[in-house]
Scaffold this active site. Structure first.
Site, PDB file in Angstrom:
ATOM      1  N   HIS A   1       0.851  -1.201   0.000  1.00  0.00           N
ATOM      2  CA  HIS A   1       0.000   0.000   0.000  1.00  0.00           C
ATOM      3  C   HIS A   1       0.881   1.244   0.000  1.00  0.00           C
ATOM      4  CE1 HIS A   1      -2.864   2.829   2.302  1.00  0.00           C
ATOM      5  NE2 HIS A   1      -3.182   2.879   1.022  1.00  0.00           N
TER       6      HIS A   1
ATOM      7  N   CYS B   1      -0.120   0.449   9.776  1.00  0.00           N
ATOM      8  CA  CYS B   1      -0.327   1.806   9.253  1.00  0.00           C
ATOM      9  C   CYS B   1      -1.760   2.023   8.790  1.00  0.00           C
ATOM     10  CB  CYS B   1       0.637   2.093   8.109  1.00  0.00           C
ATOM     11  SG  CYS B   1       2.370   2.145   8.632  1.00  0.00           S
ATOM     12  N   HIS B   2      -2.299   1.100   7.996  1.00  0.00           N
ATOM     13  CA  HIS B   2      -3.636   1.293   7.445  1.00  0.00           C
ATOM     14  C   HIS B   2      -4.496   0.042   7.486  1.00  0.00           C
ATOM     15  CE1 HIS B   2      -1.075   4.452   5.640  1.00  0.00           C
ATOM     16  NE2 HIS B   2      -2.082   5.192   6.007  1.00  0.00           N
ATOM     17  N   GLY B   3      -4.018  -0.994   8.190  1.00  0.00           N
ATOM     18  CA  GLY B   3      -4.859  -2.167   8.436  1.00  0.00           C
ATOM     19  C   GLY B   3      -4.863  -3.250   7.375  1.00  0.00           C
TER      20      GLY B   3
ATOM     21  N   PRO C   1      -6.644  -1.915   2.217  1.00  0.00           N
ATOM     22  CA  PRO C   1      -6.014  -0.897   1.349  1.00  0.00           C
ATOM     23  C   PRO C   1      -4.911  -1.403   0.420  1.00  0.00           C
ATOM     24  CG  PRO C   1      -6.230  -0.074   3.594  1.00  0.00           C
ATOM     25  CD  PRO C   1      -6.592  -1.526   3.633  1.00  0.00           C
TER      26      PRO C   1
END
Length: 199
Positions: free
Chosen positions: A128, A156-158, A172
């Site tokens: 990502h 960071c964003h799952g 993501p």
């Protein structure tokens, strides 16, 4: 021709040859820094060089981190149980189960994404935004849900990845984690950065 003239001609010839040889040697010595400056530095060579890794002492279920070209490489020795869970994982839960969406080595286009089923070698960088995913091998790990079968989680964003680095659908990260070129030099030594002769 007098004796003095023959001595002068001989001396002149000797001095001409000696000067030529000295000049050529001086030119060669002066050229060395220029030629060597065209070669890549030791640091640049090391950044692009393949890396040998001994996995002989890597415990079952353990993660080993090494650097190749300044990037983190994750090496995991997967247990038979982890491989069973990986094989049973439904393709519908994964975005690209056969690693067909991104350029990957042919030996990464299968359910285990490796040369040998038990050893995973991959780039430890989320597809990502490049964060380092955390190794979460425990089934049902806290915060990852009861259906978590072990793998990698990007804080960071799952984004979530299974134990083969395959990305789950609906997160993501757009692609599976990257498998670098590598090959085995022996039963316990891997060469990362070179897969010459591997099909």
């Amino acid at each position: 021709m007098s004796n003095d003239q023959s001595v002068d001609i001989g001396r002149r010839h000797f001095l001409t040859v000696a000067t030529g040889v000295t000049g050529a040697a001086g030119a060669a010595i002066a050229a060395v820094p220029f030629v060597s400056s065209m070669r890549p530095s030791a640091r640049a060579q090391a950044l692009g060089a393949a890396v040998e890794v001994d996995i002989g002492k890597l415990d079952m279920g353990a993660l080993l981190k090494v650097k190749w070209r300044g990037k983190p490489i994750f090496i995991v020795k997967r247990s038979p149980e982890a491989l069973q869970r990986l094989r049973r994982l439904e393709d519908a839960t994964l975005r690209d189960p056969e690693s067909l969406e991104a350029q990957q080595p042919s030996y990464a286009q299968n359910w285990h994404r490796s040369l040998r089923e038990e050893v995973l070698v991959m780039l430890g960088s989320c597809t990502h935004l490049g964060c380092a995913p955390m190794f979460q091998p425990e089934v049902g790990a806290e915060g990852l849900g009861a259906d978590w079968q072990g793998g990698f989680f990007c804080p960071c964003h799952g984004s979530k990845f299974d134990m083969a680095g395959r990305v789950y659908a609906g997160v993501p990260a757009p692609l599976n984690l990257v498998i670098p070129p590598y090959r085995y030099l022996s039963e316990s030594v891997i060469l990362i950065g070179d897969d010459t002769g591997v099909s």
